[in-house]
Motif scaffolding. Structure first.
Motif, PDB file in Angstrom:
ATOM      1  N   VAL A 149      42.832  16.235  18.631  1.00 29.27           N
ATOM      2  CA  VAL A 149      42.578  17.459  17.860  1.00 29.27           C
ATOM      3  C   VAL A 149      43.643  17.688  16.802  1.00 29.27           C
ATOM      4  CG1 VAL A 149      42.209  19.929  17.994  1.00 29.27           C
ATOM      5  CG2 VAL A 149      41.388  18.455  19.844  1.00 29.27           C
ATOM      6  N   VAL A 150      44.909  17.791  17.244  1.00 25.14           N
ATOM      7  CA  VAL A 150      45.981  18.114  16.301  1.00 25.14           C
ATOM      8  C   VAL A 150      46.168  16.993  15.275  1.00 25.14           C
ATOM      9  CG1 VAL A 150      48.427  18.646  16.072  1.00 25.14           C
ATOM     10  CG2 VAL A 150      47.129  19.565  18.011  1.00 25.14           C
ATOM     11  N   ALA A 151      46.277  15.737  15.754  1.00 25.37           N
ATOM     12  CA  ALA A 151      46.472  14.620  14.825  1.00 25.37           C
ATOM     13  C   ALA A 151      45.254  14.424  13.910  1.00 25.37           C
ATOM     14  CB  ALA A 151      46.735  13.341  15.611  1.00 25.37           C
ATOM     15  N   GLY A 152      44.045  14.638  14.470  1.00 26.95           N
ATOM     16  CA  GLY A 152      42.849  14.502  13.638  1.00 26.95           C
ATOM     17  C   GLY A 152      42.778  15.562  12.553  1.00 26.95           C
ATOM     18  N   TYR A 153      43.174  16.795  12.878  1.00 28.99           N
ATOM     19  CA  TYR A 153      43.141  17.858  11.873  1.00 28.99           C
ATOM     20  C   TYR A 153      44.209  17.619  10.803  1.00 28.99           C
ATOM     21  CZ  TYR A 153      42.699  22.505   9.856  1.00 28.99           C
ATOM     22  OH  TYR A 153      42.494  23.541   8.997  1.00 28.99           O
ATOM     23  N   PHE A 154      45.394  17.132  11.230  1.00 33.22           N
ATOM     24  CA  PHE A 154      46.443  16.811  10.271  1.00 33.22           C
ATOM     25  C   PHE A 154      45.970  15.709   9.320  1.00 33.22           C
ATOM     26  CE2 PHE A 154      50.031  14.119   9.072  1.00 33.22           C
ATOM     27  CZ  PHE A 154      50.811  15.041   8.386  1.00 33.22           C
ATOM     28  N   TRP A 155      45.242  14.729   9.853  1.00 35.27           N
ATOM     29  CA  TRP A 155      44.693  13.659   9.012  1.00 35.27           C
ATOM     30  C   TRP A 155      43.719  14.211   7.977  1.00 35.27           C
ATOM     31  CZ3 TRP A 155      45.499   8.499   8.367  1.00 35.27           C
ATOM     32  CH2 TRP A 155      44.513   7.799   7.673  1.00 35.27           C
ATOM     33  N   TYR A 156      42.891  15.177   8.388  1.00 32.69           N
ATOM     34  CA  TYR A 156      41.945  15.802   7.465  1.00 32.69           C
ATOM     35  C   TYR A 156      42.683  16.561   6.358  1.00 32.69           C
ATOM     36  CZ  TYR A 156      38.448  19.008   5.632  1.00 32.69           C
ATOM     37  OH  TYR A 156      37.637  19.729   4.805  1.00 32.69           O
ATOM     38  N   LEU A 157      43.751  17.283   6.733  1.00 29.21           N
ATOM     39  CA  LEU A 157      44.523  18.000   5.718  1.00 29.21           C
ATOM     40  C   LEU A 157      45.197  17.036   4.744  1.00 29.21           C
ATOM     41  CD1 LEU A 157      46.255  20.760   7.910  1.00 29.21           C
ATOM     42  CD2 LEU A 157      44.298  21.023   6.364  1.00 29.21           C
ATOM     43  N   PHE A 158      45.598  15.885   5.215  1.00 27.82           N
ATOM     44  CA  PHE A 158      46.327  14.923   4.404  1.00 27.82           C
ATOM     45  C   PHE A 158      45.392  14.127   3.478  1.00 27.82           C
ATOM     46  CE2 PHE A 158      48.146  10.593   3.977  1.00 27.82           C
ATOM     47  CZ  PHE A 158      49.248  10.932   3.213  1.00 27.82           C
ATOM     48  N   THR A 159      44.200  13.738   3.989  1.00 30.65           N
ATOM     49  CA  THR A 159      43.308  12.866   3.222  1.00 30.65           C
ATOM     50  C   THR A 159      42.041  13.549   2.734  1.00 30.65           C
ATOM     51  OG1 THR A 159      42.132  12.115   5.209  1.00 30.65           O
ATOM     52  CG2 THR A 159      44.119  10.902   4.559  1.00 30.65           C
ATOM     53  N   GLY A 160      41.658  14.680   3.378  1.00 31.98           N
ATOM     54  CA  GLY A 160      40.403  15.338   3.016  1.00 31.98           C
ATOM     55  C   GLY A 160      39.186  14.643   3.590  1.00 31.98           C
ATOM     56  N   LYS A 161      39.377  13.707   4.537  1.00 28.42           N
ATOM     57  CA  LYS A 161      38.272  12.974   5.150  1.00 28.42           C
ATOM     58  C   LYS A 161      38.466  12.913   6.651  1.00 28.42           C
ATOM     59  CE  LYS A 161      37.686   9.868   1.176  1.00 28.42           C
ATOM     60  NZ  LYS A 161      37.665   8.458   0.726  1.00 28.42           N
ATOM     61  N   GLU A 162      37.362  12.602   7.345  1.00 27.15           N
ATOM     62  CA  GLU A 162      37.473  12.389   8.775  1.00 27.15           C
ATOM     63  C   GLU A 162      38.185  11.073   9.057  1.00 27.15           C
ATOM     64  OE1 GLU A 162      33.753  12.637  10.706  1.00 27.15           O
ATOM     65  OE2 GLU A 162      33.340  14.699  10.109  1.00 27.15           O
ATOM     66  N   TYR A 163      38.810  11.003  10.225  1.00 27.34           N
ATOM     67  CA  TYR A 163      39.593   9.822  10.571  1.00 27.34           C
ATOM     68  C   TYR A 163      38.686   8.611  10.795  1.00 27.34           C
ATOM     69  CZ  TYR A 163      42.329   6.500  13.244  1.00 27.34           C
ATOM     70  OH  TYR A 163      42.940   5.360  13.670  1.00 27.34           O
ATOM     71  N   GLU A 164      39.043   7.497  10.164  1.00 26.07           N
ATOM     72  CA  GLU A 164      38.380   6.219  10.385  1.00 26.07           C
ATOM     73  C   GLU A 164      39.447   5.137  10.396  1.00 26.07           C
ATOM     74  OE1 GLU A 164      35.462   5.521   7.423  1.00 26.07           O
ATOM     75  OE2 GLU A 164      34.119   7.133   8.084  1.00 26.07           O
ATOM     76  N   ASN A 165      39.249   4.147  11.244  1.00 25.62           N
ATOM     77  CA  ASN A 165      40.237   3.076  11.334  1.00 25.62           C
ATOM     78  C   ASN A 165      40.392   2.310  10.012  1.00 25.62           C
ATOM     79  OD1 ASN A 165      40.898   3.605  14.013  1.00 25.62           O
ATOM     80  ND2 ASN A 165      39.288   2.259  14.813  1.00 25.62           N
TER      81      ASN A 165
END
Length: 377
Positions: free
Chosen positions: A313-329
């Motif tokens: 949750v926390v790392a995924g939301y931080f990734w969204y704030l940083f890239t503007g996209k959902e996390y993908e490998n």
């Protein structure tokens, strides 16, 4: 009677219709008379004129066919032969029994005549029994004509007019030539020479420009160059090829350095993703030991819960704030690669913009070389 004779097939001489002393003179005078009739028809009887249009090695002419309307055909390009053009005419209209080309003296032009030679002279195209005079847009003016006082005075007139404005009316040019006793046909040939010399431009096939002669040739050339985005249009083909060779020589070491930096960045990414996998594996082993060896599930469950929340949750939301996209490998790998590549470029002072600009120059130059001629020309 004269017109009727000129329309006879070339194998039939009008003189063969007469009898001198009860004998036919066809065999002795047929060919010379045919040639004289052909030249006379072109000069005195005003046979239809076919205008050649085009440029840069591509020339076309509209030819009326016996059983069809007027069709546009491409003349032989430089290096191609006349017989190709004559064959195209017969393929287009099956009613054409014979088609030949003659010079203005009535001599038949060989099928091996090259296209560039046909543009230097007017010639006669004979389809069945109908003749047409084919005129190049720029029939060469002899050196003797260029040395005449009339030619020099007309040229000086254009030079003086260029100082007053970017263009003049075509009729004003004809009026000046008429004052010097220069015929309209010769005036057009003068204009063709001035166009080749870069003194003037005349677009006879453009409705809005056909009545004007443009004198600001350099300004027009720059405007066309800017509009078409052809930065090397002013160079000769030889200079383009030399410049292309020089640019590719400059590109070679940059490409080599670029590939080396890309390999380094790729190796760094491999290390990072395998390190992340090792960290996740170590985390699993740690929780397994705490659960089954040191403590029990009741003790380690809260820790696994909070770690899972942080990782998802926390790392995924931080990734969204940083890239503007959902996390993908794959997206993670791309970001890591770009980051490491920029780091290596900065460390080695590699100018990526210079590489891109050089590639664009080479691409533009190759496009112009392809458009304006083959490398062998």
């Amino acid at each position: 009677a004269f017109l009727a004779c000129s329309m006879l097939p070339f194998t039939t001489s009008p003189l063969s219709l007469l009898r001198v002393g009860g004998r036919s003179s066809h065999s002795a005078l047929s060919l010379p008379l045919t040639r004289r009739f052909l030249a006379t028809a072109a000069a005195q009887e005003k046979i239809p004129v076919l205008k050649v249009v085009g440029g840069n090695g591509y020339y076309k002419v509209a030819v009326p066919l016996p059983s069809r309307d007027r069709h546009v055909f491409s003349l032989p390009r430089p290096g191609e032969q006349l017989k190709t053009f004559l064959s195209d005419l017969q393929l287009e209209d099956s009613s054409i029994e014979k088609v030949h080309a003659y010079n203005t003296k009535g001599e038949r032009i060989a099928g091996s005549k090259r296209g560039e030679d046909l543009l230097k002279i007017p010639w006669i195209l004979k389809i069945n029994s109908t003749s047409y005079r084919v005129e190049s847009p720029y029939v060469a003016v002899s050196g003797d004509v260029k040395d005449t006082s009339e030619f020099k005075e007309v040229k000086q007139y254009l030079l003086d007019a260029r100082k007053q404005g970017p263009s003049i009316e075509l009729q004003a040019f004809f009026d000046k030539c008429q004052d010097l006793a220069v015929s309209r046909e010769l005036a057009l040939k003068y204009l063709g020479v001035f166009t080749q010399e870069g003194l003037a431009l005349h677009f006879e096939n453009e409705l809005e420009l056909k009545d004007k002669i443009i004198l600001g040739v350099e300004e027009v050339s720059k405007s066309v160059e800017n509009a078409l985005d052809l930065p090397y249009i002013s160079l000769s083909q030889k200079d383009r090829l030399a410049l292309l060779k020089d640019l590719k020589a400059q590109l070679a070491p940059l490409e080599e350095a670029h590939l080396m930096l890309k390999d380094r960045a790729e190796r760094n990414v491999q290390i990072l993703v395998w390190s992340l996998f090792a960290a996740l594996g170590a985390q699993f082993l740690l929780f397994a030991r705490l659960t089954w060896w040191d403590y029990s599930w009741d003790v380690t469950e809260p820790y696994t819960y909070f770690v899972t929340v942080v990782e998802t949750v926390v790392a995924g939301y931080f990734w969204y704030l940083f890239t503007g996209k959902e996390y993908e490998n794959m997206h993670l790998r791309e970001i890591l690669y770009n980051w490491r590549f920029r780091v290596h470029c900065n460390r080695n002072k590699f100018d990526l913009d210079e590489l891109r600009a050089l590639k664009k120059k080479i691409k533009d130059l190759e496009v112009e070389i392809k458009q304006f001629g083959s490398p062998e020309e």
